[in-house]
Structure formats: C-alpha cells, structure tokens
Design a protein around this motif. Sequence first.
Motif, PDB file in Angstrom:
ATOM      1  N   VAL A 627       0.784  -1.286  -0.158  1.00 50.06           N
ATOM      2  CA  VAL A 627      -0.207  -0.125   0.038  1.00 50.06           C
ATOM      3  C   VAL A 627       0.784   1.258   0.103  1.00 50.06           C
ATOM      4  N   SER A 628       0.561   2.218  -0.587  1.00 50.48           N
ATOM      5  CA  SER A 628       1.309   3.414  -0.846  1.00 50.48           C
ATOM      6  C   SER A 628       0.264   4.444  -0.891  1.00 50.48           C
ATOM      7  N   GLY A 629       0.854   5.639  -0.348  1.00 55.36           N
ATOM      8  CA  GLY A 629      -0.159   6.940  -0.147  1.00 55.36           C
ATOM      9  C   GLY A 629       0.861   8.025  -0.114  1.00 55.36           C
ATOM     10  N   GLY A 630       0.286   9.209  -0.626  1.00 59.75           N
ATOM     11  CA  GLY A 630       0.936  10.380  -0.372  1.00 59.75           C
ATOM     12  C   GLY A 630      -0.117  11.653  -0.613  1.00 59.75           C
ATOM     13  N   LEU A 631       0.862  12.723  -0.799  1.00 56.73           N
ATOM     14  CA  LEU A 631       0.173  14.270  -0.946  1.00 56.73           C
ATOM     15  C   LEU A 631       0.895  14.801  -2.341  1.00 56.73           C
ATOM     16  N   ASN A 632       0.111  15.334  -3.218  1.00 56.73           N
ATOM     17  CA  ASN A 632       0.679  16.063  -4.311  1.00 56.73           C
ATOM     18  C   ASN A 632       0.141  17.466  -4.026  1.00 56.73           C
ATOM     19  N   HIS A 633       1.174  18.194  -3.834  1.00 56.37           N
ATOM     20  CA  HIS A 633       0.872  19.739  -3.621  1.00 56.37           C
ATOM     21  C   HIS A 633       1.527  20.571  -4.643  1.00 56.37           C
ATOM     22  N   ARG A 644      -2.974  27.276  -6.092  1.00 57.34           N
ATOM     23  CA  ARG A 644      -2.213  26.220  -5.266  1.00 57.34           C
ATOM     24  C   ARG A 644      -3.622  25.025  -5.384  1.00 57.34           C
ATOM     25  N   TYR A 645      -2.789  23.689  -5.338  1.00 56.91           N
ATOM     26  CA  TYR A 645      -3.758  22.600  -5.402  1.00 56.91           C
ATOM     27  C   TYR A 645      -3.016  21.518  -4.614  1.00 56.91           C
ATOM     28  N   SER A 646      -3.980  20.590  -3.803  1.00 61.01           N
ATOM     29  CA  SER A 646      -3.643  19.432  -3.249  1.00 61.01           C
ATOM     30  C   SER A 646      -4.320  18.218  -3.511  1.00 61.01           C
ATOM     31  N   ASN A 647      -3.661  17.010  -3.797  1.00 63.97           N
ATOM     32  CA  ASN A 647      -4.382  15.951  -4.089  1.00 63.97           C
ATOM     33  C   ASN A 647      -3.773  14.712  -3.197  1.00 63.97           C
ATOM     34  N   TRP A 648      -4.519  14.319  -2.258  1.00 62.78           N
ATOM     35  CA  TRP A 648      -4.103  13.033  -1.716  1.00 62.78           C
ATOM     36  C   TRP A 648      -4.512  11.909  -2.387  1.00 62.78           C
ATOM     37  N   TRP A 649      -3.518  11.051  -2.391  1.00 64.02           N
ATOM     38  CA  TRP A 649      -3.775   9.584  -3.179  1.00 64.02           C
ATOM     39  C   TRP A 649      -3.464   8.386  -2.488  1.00 64.02           C
ATOM     40  N   MET A 650      -3.885   7.273  -3.090  1.00 63.64           N
ATOM     41  CA  MET A 650      -3.352   5.893  -2.356  1.00 63.64           C
ATOM     42  C   MET A 650      -3.372   4.937  -3.591  1.00 63.64           C
ATOM     43  N   ASP A 651      -2.698   4.040  -3.348  1.00 63.64           N
ATOM     44  CA  ASP A 651      -2.586   2.567  -4.404  1.00 63.64           C
ATOM     45  C   ASP A 651      -2.454   1.584  -3.290  1.00 63.64           C
ATOM     46  N   ILE A 667      -5.928  -1.516  -6.972  1.00 58.63           N
ATOM     47  CA  ILE A 667      -6.829  -0.217  -6.900  1.00 58.63           C
ATOM     48  C   ILE A 667      -5.882   0.932  -6.908  1.00 58.63           C
ATOM     49  N   MET A 668      -6.123   2.040  -7.532  1.00 60.02           N
ATOM     50  CA  MET A 668      -5.445   3.123  -7.835  1.00 60.02           C
ATOM     51  C   MET A 668      -6.462   4.394  -7.804  1.00 60.02           C
ATOM     52  N   THR A 669      -6.210   5.246  -6.915  1.00 59.02           N
ATOM     53  CA  THR A 669      -6.717   6.466  -6.750  1.00 59.02           C
ATOM     54  C   THR A 669      -6.306   7.398  -7.765  1.00 59.02           C
ATOM     55  N   ASN A 670      -7.023   8.425  -8.182  1.00 56.72           N
ATOM     56  CA  ASN A 670      -6.769   9.481  -9.013  1.00 56.72           C
ATOM     57  C   ASN A 670      -5.491  10.307  -8.456  1.00 56.72           C
ATOM     58  N   GLN A 671      -4.559  10.679  -9.210  1.00 56.32           N
ATOM     59  CA  GLN A 671      -3.374  11.367  -8.947  1.00 56.32           C
ATOM     60  C   GLN A 671      -3.359  12.748  -9.870  1.00 56.32           C
ATOM     61  N   ASN A 672      -4.096  13.673  -9.490  1.00 58.15           N
ATOM     62  CA  ASN A 672      -4.124  15.164 -10.233  1.00 58.15           C
ATOM     63  C   ASN A 672      -2.862  15.913 -10.092  1.00 58.15           C
ATOM     64  N   ARG A 673      -2.667  16.741 -11.006  1.00 59.77           N
ATOM     65  CA  ARG A 673      -1.618  17.474 -10.959  1.00 59.77           C
ATOM     66  C   ARG A 673      -2.119  19.085 -11.714  1.00 59.77           C
ATOM     67  N   LEU A 674      -1.544  20.007 -11.184  1.00 61.11           N
ATOM     68  CA  LEU A 674      -1.822  21.513 -11.447  1.00 61.11           C
ATOM     69  C   LEU A 674      -0.564  21.676 -12.109  1.00 61.11           C
TER      70      LEU A 674
END
Length: 772
Positions: A627-633, A644-651, A667-674
Amino acid sequence: MKTFFTALLLCMSLGCLGQNIQLKGTIKNEDKQAIEFANIVLQTRDSNMVTGASSDAKGHFELVNISAGTYRLVISSVGYQTQEIWLADLNQSRNLGEIYLAEEAFALDNVTVTASAQRSEIDRKIVYPSERQQKASANGVDLLQQLMLPRLQVDPVNNTIQIPGDGEVQLRINGVKVTNQEIRALRPDEIVRVEYHDNPGLRYGNAEIVINYIVRRPETGGNFGVDIMQSPHVAWGNYQASMKINHKKSEFSANYWGGPRDFYGAYRDNQEDFNLGNGTELHRYEKGVPSHWKLMQQWLNVAYNLQDNNKYQFNVSLNYSGNNVPIKRFKGQLINRADETDYVDMLDETNSNYHRPSLDVYYQRNLKKDQVLIFDVVGTYNKEFSDRLYQESRENDMLTDIRNKVYGKKYSIIGEGIYEKKLANGNRWGAGLRHTHSFSNNDYINGHTYRTEMQQGSTYLYGEFRGKAKKLDYMLGIGGTRSFYRQEGSVDLYQYYTFNPRLTLKYTFNDRAYLRLRSSISNEMPSLGNLSAIDQVIDSLQIQRGNPNLESYLYYRTSLDGEWSKGIFHTYFSMSYNYKPNAIMDEKYVEGNKIIQTWDNQKNWQSLTPMIQLRVSPVANMLQFSVSGGLNHYISNGNTYKHRYSNWWMDASLSANWKNFSFMYQIMTNQNRLVGETVSGDENAQVLMLNYKWKDLRVGAGVINPFTNDYKTISENWNQYASSRKSNHLQESAHMAFITLSYNFSFGRHYKSGSKKVSNQDSDSGIMQTGK
C-alpha cells in the motif's frame, strides 16, 4: 599394554584437536562492501558436503569442528561469480581474511532462486526474482508487478508503468531503451535480474526511474511467443507476437503489438464560464451523449545483434509505432445555464493518425583496464495528420462551422558518445556528449494554408564521478547544455547555455536501512508545436495560438528518501521538492470578442510530494500486500495568476500465488496535478485478475473496474476569463471483463550475454495540438 594405552590417548588427543579446527573469513564484493547471506559450503575432494554457513551483515563467517583433511571451500551469492578455494592438508585453524566475489552479469544460469533477493547500491536496487514469481508471470510487466518495487505503479492490463507525479520512467533490456511492448514480450525465465535505478546518472537525461531488465539469451535456437488479451463483450484487445533466432554470436528478433479499440459509449460533460471583460458573460453546460471512438495502435520492432561478451557489441534496430484514429466523436448540447431553453447542438469530431519509423545503430567496445566506449545514432521520421470538425447548430441553422487540418512532418537525428572507467576501491567515472537536431515542416489548413518550418537542437556535455567513504556513497555530476531553435522566416536564432550539476549522498546504516539526499538541475526546452506562430480556432469563442518567443528554462529537483526493512515488513518514504522558474505554462486572455489560449514563460511552478509505501510479505513470494499513499501539492505562479492545489492519493496491490494459480487485485486512486491553470489526471481504477499456468501456457480472466458503474477522467481550468470543468466518460470501461492467453515456446541453450547501455529516441510530433 602401557604402550598401547599411550598410543590410544595420543590418537584421541589428535582427534579432539582435529575437531577443533576452525575456518573464518569475510566475504566482500569488488567495491569492498560486505556481502550478507553469502553461502559458504565446505566439501570433501569428491564434493560431499561437510558443513556450511551464511555470512552475517558484516560479511563474516565461521566454520567450526572441522577434522583435518583436504577440502574445497565454495562461496556463492546471488549475482556474483562463485569462488572456490582449495584447502590441501588442512590441519589447523585458519583465517582466510577478505574473500572478494566478482559481480556476474548473468550469474543465475544454473541457480534457482527460491526467495526474491535484493541488494542496494548508490544509484540502484538489484532484484533477483524468485522461481515462484517467475512461474506466476507470463511476461516482464507481470513480473514487475510481482516484485512490488518502491514508487512503481504497474498496470498489467493497460500495459503502463509509471510513478506518482510527473516523473519519467525509462525501460531498458540489457541497457537498451525499449517500449512497454518489448517488456511485455520478455519470457520471465529469461530474466536474470531487474535493476531498479532510482537515482539514474546524467546520461539518462531527466529520467526519474530507470528499470533495466538483465536477460540471458540462447547461443543456438530461439523462442516464439504470443500474448492475447480480449474482452468478450467489448471491442477491446491487446495482441502481441514475438520471436528470436540465435546463432553463435548473432541474434535476430521481431516483435509486434496491436491494440484495437472500438467504443460507442464515449462522451463528455463540460461546464464553461466565459467573461469577455466588457460585461459580456456566458455560462454554459455541455451535456454529452454516448458517441463513437475507434482507434488502432500498432508497434513493430525488427533487430539484429552481434556481440562478443568480452570485446564488443553491435546492434541495429528498426522500429515503427503508429496510431490510427478514424473517428473520435463527441456529440451533445451546449445549454445556457441561465436559460436552459437556450441551447445549441454540438459536434466535435476528429480523425487523426501518426506514423513514426526510426533506425537505431549502436556500438559498444570494451577496452582494457575496465574501460568502455559507447556510440549510438538514432534517426526518426514523424508523420502526423489531424482533421477536426467542430459545429454548433440550432435546428437546421449552422451557427458555427470550423474545420482544422494539420499535416506534420518531422525529421530528427540523435548522436551520442560515452566513455566509462572503473577505478580502484569501487570508484567510477565517465563522460559523454549527446547532440540532438530536428527539423519540422507543418501545414495548417483552416480556410487558409499556413506553413511552418522550424529547427531545434541541443548539445549536452557531461562528466560524472562515483565514490565511497566508509558508509557514505556519493555521486557528483557536472554537465552543460547548449540549446537553440529557429523558425524559418525569422532571422533570429534563439540559443541558451545552461549548467546542469547533480549531487547524491547516500548513508547506509546496514543492509536493511539507508537515507539518501539527491539534488539536480536540468534543462527544459519548449516543444516545436508550442513555438509555432499559428492560430487554430477551437470553438465559437476560443482560439489557440502558438508562441514563437518561448524560452528554455531550468528544472531544480531535491529529494530525501530512505528504506527500512525487517522480517516480513518493508517500508519506503520520500519527500521531493521541485522548482521551475520561468516555466512554460498555459494562459488565456481576451482579444476583441475571443478568448486566446496560449503558452508563455510564467513566473514559476513548484511541487511538494511526500509519499510512503509499506510492503508486507506474510508468506514469502506466495502472498504479498503493498500500500502506498501520499500528497501532491502544487504551486503555480503565472504572470497574471496564482493557484494552489493539493491531491491526496492511495494505491494498493494484493498478489497471491499457489501452485499454478496466481491472483492479483489492484486499486489506484486519481493523482491529479496542476500545471499553469489546468488540473488534469486520471480517475480511480481497479483491476482483478486470476490466472492459471501450465508449462509454457497461461490462461486467465479478469475484470476492469469491477465495483464502479462509470469510468471518467476530470480536468479543470481556473482561468478568470474562460474557466471549465470537463469530465470524459467511457461506459465500456466499467465492469469490463477480459480473458487472457499466453504461450511461449523456446529451444536452444543459454550463455552469458553482454548489455547495450544506451539508446535514444524522439517521440515529439512537432505539431501544435488543438481541441477541447
């Protein structure tokens, strides 16, 4: 009688002394690093085992209670050449001191690995797949999913390998840069090891991760394989065929992959808000209806390789990739949100294709004293066509009728030379020179015909040194880049010089934990498409315009990461900060009664991306969970905007292997980027697969998105004059079942093969894309 007892006591004393003979020593590699878990076996002269042990974390071993005699000591470790020491007439304890094992590029020809083994170096992790992992896999992509390496997101259905964020993942086979399809053509039993470069050197360009499959090849004979994936109820499939023929030092290979798609449930919903700055506003909603989207992707590779492992390697590869989209249609209504009775019918239809043949000629020469020379030349031809029709109508009245055609041609050549040398104490240094030059000729037709003729190039010179001081590994690289571009009709030649340093510091606590700091500065160039001084009409209100005044900019990257493992648990963490001053990003502005979409060098772009991964193997290589998780800010500072934009994700991934069966769930959640004013990314996705393998045949079944009723991707634009929120839907991707069949047949015997260490390619089309 007294003499007899004296003799008996003497023999017993000698016997006891013999039983107290000890052997000890320390196992190290050529870089003088301790090798843990090396196998030390003491054998008699006729190869019968006497005793054995494994080296500890410091490489130490000790054998006790050895009788006097003549023995053979055999030391082996996965990934190293086996060392044998002849011990003639051993009659007393001995300290053998430091015993060095040489790295073996193909050390597993006659070894079966029962448990996946790993070792870490300053720039890479070397992983040896277990027999069970190889048995559960049908190809190289499947095997990579089984290994569950840090940061990697492997999708064996869509044949993609990526990492969180926007980093590039390079795939290689024996050092040769390859495509996902070539990895899918690999037989798992031919894969000796996987080298996971998570700190690639300067010669890999801007790659964030490099995955190098080290494979063996037969001296005679060859192999043939097919890999089929097909949905029984949707016109969707992946078909692959591959073959290799070997004769002495020569290898001939051919690979083909085709991916047909034919969907009738593709549509989009789009909410748009326009503010023309003079008090005129329009708020409308595009309500889509399911429409037709058809495409055929193809890839072909034919190659010849000639090599003498200790002297040279010569490789010629002819490649082709293409994609034909005869129809991509979006239909619907544009509805005025202030008055829903005010609407128009909308049609947005595109016919497009591209063809991309390339020729790669590579030569590697191994010199004396651990020196290597590498030369590589690649020529690529890109031909692209796009025909877009956009219409807005009310009843029988045509209100907007836009037709944009683009004919694009691009020619490019990439040449590179590399020198590498291995020094004492495991230190290394190398230098290289790479030049890229491209020409593009594009015709834009939208009532008038406009032609752009452009050229672009860059020259990159670099040097790199790697060393070690006790537990601290370090790597220092210095490079310089000259980049230029020119548009015909302009007398100006835009050229830039940049400095590209790179530093890595890695402190290894033990074989189970390390901490690493990385920092680099690289160069980013504008694409030829964005540089084109061309206007293309998007719809009744918007125009897309290129910008010939774009300039190159620098890309600063810094990261801190580390690993820790104990028993069945393995953890990885990273914290990355990226900074791009003067980054090329999108912007919009009002011109008359139109919205102009374009690109410009904005103030800066920044990202902060912490992540953590936990992998648990309660039953080694039979049951694994990751399991992996993180934040894209993201921080995007434009010339006229700040966002500014933040996206939490988990795989998460679960892999289970039992006898001939293998099960996988992802299972892969969305990883949006700005970037700029645009947020884009993928939607949540799930894959469920069950396979059965018997000898060279594997059959299976699976479901894509088994627990969702709708698959969609969402993108947003936050511009003050023209904002939007768009969602693309594909009905067929929900509950889509598929079946798989893989068959591989091989003949011939194996031998140790060399590795091609570099390859280049050019996949940029050189044209400006348009559309919503």
